[in-house]
Design an enzyme around this catalytic site. Structure first.
Site, short mmCIF file in Angstrom:
data_model
loop_
_atom_site.label_atom_id
_atom_site.label_comp_id
_atom_site.label_asym_id
_atom_site.label_seq_id
_atom_site.Cartn_x
_atom_site.Cartn_y
_atom_site.Cartn_z
N LYS A 1 5.06 -9.33 -6.32
CA LYS A 1 5.04 -8.13 -6.40
C LYS A 1 5.95 -7.20 -6.90
CE LYS A 1 1.73 -7.55 -2.57
NZ LYS A 1 1.32 -6.97 -1.18
N CYS B 1 -2.61 -4.63 9.16
CA CYS B 1 -3.82 -4.59 7.89
C CYS B 1 -4.79 -5.49 7.66
CB CYS B 1 -3.06 -4.08 6.72
SG CYS B 1 -2.78 -2.28 6.33
N CYS C 1 16.37 8.82 15.73
CA CYS C 1 16.08 7.87 14.92
C CYS C 1 14.65 7.31 15.47
CB CYS C 1 17.05 6.85 14.97
SG CYS C 1 17.13 5.48 16.59
N CYS D 1 14.44 6.37 19.09
CA CYS D 1 14.27 7.50 19.87
C CYS D 1 12.77 7.87 19.92
CB CYS D 1 14.95 8.62 19.48
SG CYS D 1 16.85 8.45 19.22
N ASP E 1 10.42 -7.04 -1.48
CA ASP E 1 9.24 -7.79 -1.30
C ASP E 1 9.07 -9.16 -1.46
OD1 ASP E 1 6.03 -6.12 -0.72
OD2 ASP E 1 6.19 -8.23 -0.88
N GLY F 1 0.73 -1.24 0.12
CA GLY F 1 -0.04 0.11 0.11
C GLY F 1 0.81 1.51 0.12
N ASP G 1 5.00 -3.08 7.09
CA ASP G 1 3.79 -3.02 7.50
C ASP G 1 4.12 -3.84 9.03
OD1 ASP G 1 4.31 -5.87 6.88
OD2 ASP G 1 2.52 -6.25 5.90
N ASN H 1 -5.41 -7.01 -2.28
CA ASN H 1 -4.44 -5.72 -2.28
C ASN H 1 -4.73 -4.58 -3.28
OD1 ASN H 1 -1.57 -8.08 -2.90
ND2 ASN H 1 -2.54 -7.54 -0.86
#
Ligand SMILES: [Zn+2]
Length: 275
Positions: free
Chosen positions: A87, A188, A171, A174, A63, A42, A131, A71
């Site tokens: 993908k 998701c 970062c 942090c 990926d 996404g 994700d 999707n």
């Protein structure tokens, strides 16, 4: 004034080139740039689409998923005819069709502690379009130790977050010293997401990536932009470097060897009981 740009490129990128803030030098710089996009879902879809259109010359894509019909409600670089194909393959075909200037380097694999340094350290900038928390921390840690900036984004239902991580600034650790406990944050697949939401957030990430590559504007460093699609509101929340940060603090580690990247914070999988 054309530098290394040929006539077709002067035409293709003319709306960049006529602006003083980019110009032919900036466009040539984008064409020489190498950006790694971690995730072709996404968030990765609009990031890959706009970086390719903008002429970022080399785009790495990591990926290990294949395109599923579910999707397509949000992952706009993949089409119905791509269902079942990797993908990275679908993404590479999309880029080739959009802009023949771009070289795509595909990694049909899951970014892991074992391969992250080898893949990441070859790039000028990384876009975190993942994700899950283990991969976000892995991207943060490897990039910071190698001095590579990261454009970070995350989405949840109707809300998004964006921040930019550069050497010298705070970062991701942090901002979030610890990942949420296992079972507390759904992903998701189990919660759903407004299809257009990753489009908005991914476009912000691509904007930040291009600014950092061009060293122009003010990147979103030390602040997290929080977006609420339901209220159509944006809020900027500042955060500071932490002296006790194991990656960028006063006594940082010198490698990721001793760090554990637990999968336990993913919900919905079979491994929710793991640490
Ligand atoms: Zn830190």
């Amino acid at each position: 004034m054309s530098l290394s740009l040929d006539a077709t490129q002067l035409d293709r990128y003319s709306r960049h080139i006529i602006m003083d803030e980019i110009g032919p030098e900036g466009q040539a710089r984008l064409l020489d740039s190498r950006v790694l996009v971690v995730g072709a879902g996404g968030l990765g879809a609009p990031v890959i689409q706009y970086l390719a259109a903008a002429g970022v010359g080399t785009i790495g894509i990591v990926d290990d998923d294949t395109v599923e019909r579910s999707n397509l409600q949000r992952q706009v670089i993949h089409a119905d005819s791509d269902v079942g194909t990797p993908k990275v393959e679908s993404a590479a075909a999309f880029v080739a069709d959009l802009n023949p200037d771009i070289t795509v380097e595909s990694y049909d694999t899951r970014l892991s502690k074992a391969n992250a340094e080898e893949i990441i350290t070859d790039y000028d900038l990384v876009v975190d379009a993942t994700d899950n928390f283990p991969t976000r921390y892995l991207v943060n840690d490897v990039c910071r130790l190698a001095g590579i900036p990261v454009s970070h984004g995350a989405i949840y239902k109707f809300e998004g977050q964006v921040t930019t991580l550069v050497p010298g600034g705070p970062c991701y650790r942090c901002l979030f010293p610890e990942a949420p406990a296992a079972g507390t944050v759904p992903d998701c697949a189990s919660t759903g997401v407004l299809g257009v939401l990753p489009g908005t957030v991914g476009c912000l990430q691509a904007t930040e990536a291009i600014k950092v590559l061009l060293e122009t504007g003010e990147p979103l460093v030390g602040e997290m932009l929080s977006y609420d699609a339901m209220a159509l509101s944006f809020e900027r929340v500042p955060y500071r470097p932490r002296a006790d940060c194991p990656i960028c603090g006063d006594d940082p580690v010198d490698s990721i060897d001793g760090i554990e990247y637990s999968e336990g914070c993913r919900v919905g999988g079979a491994d929710t009981a793991s640490r």
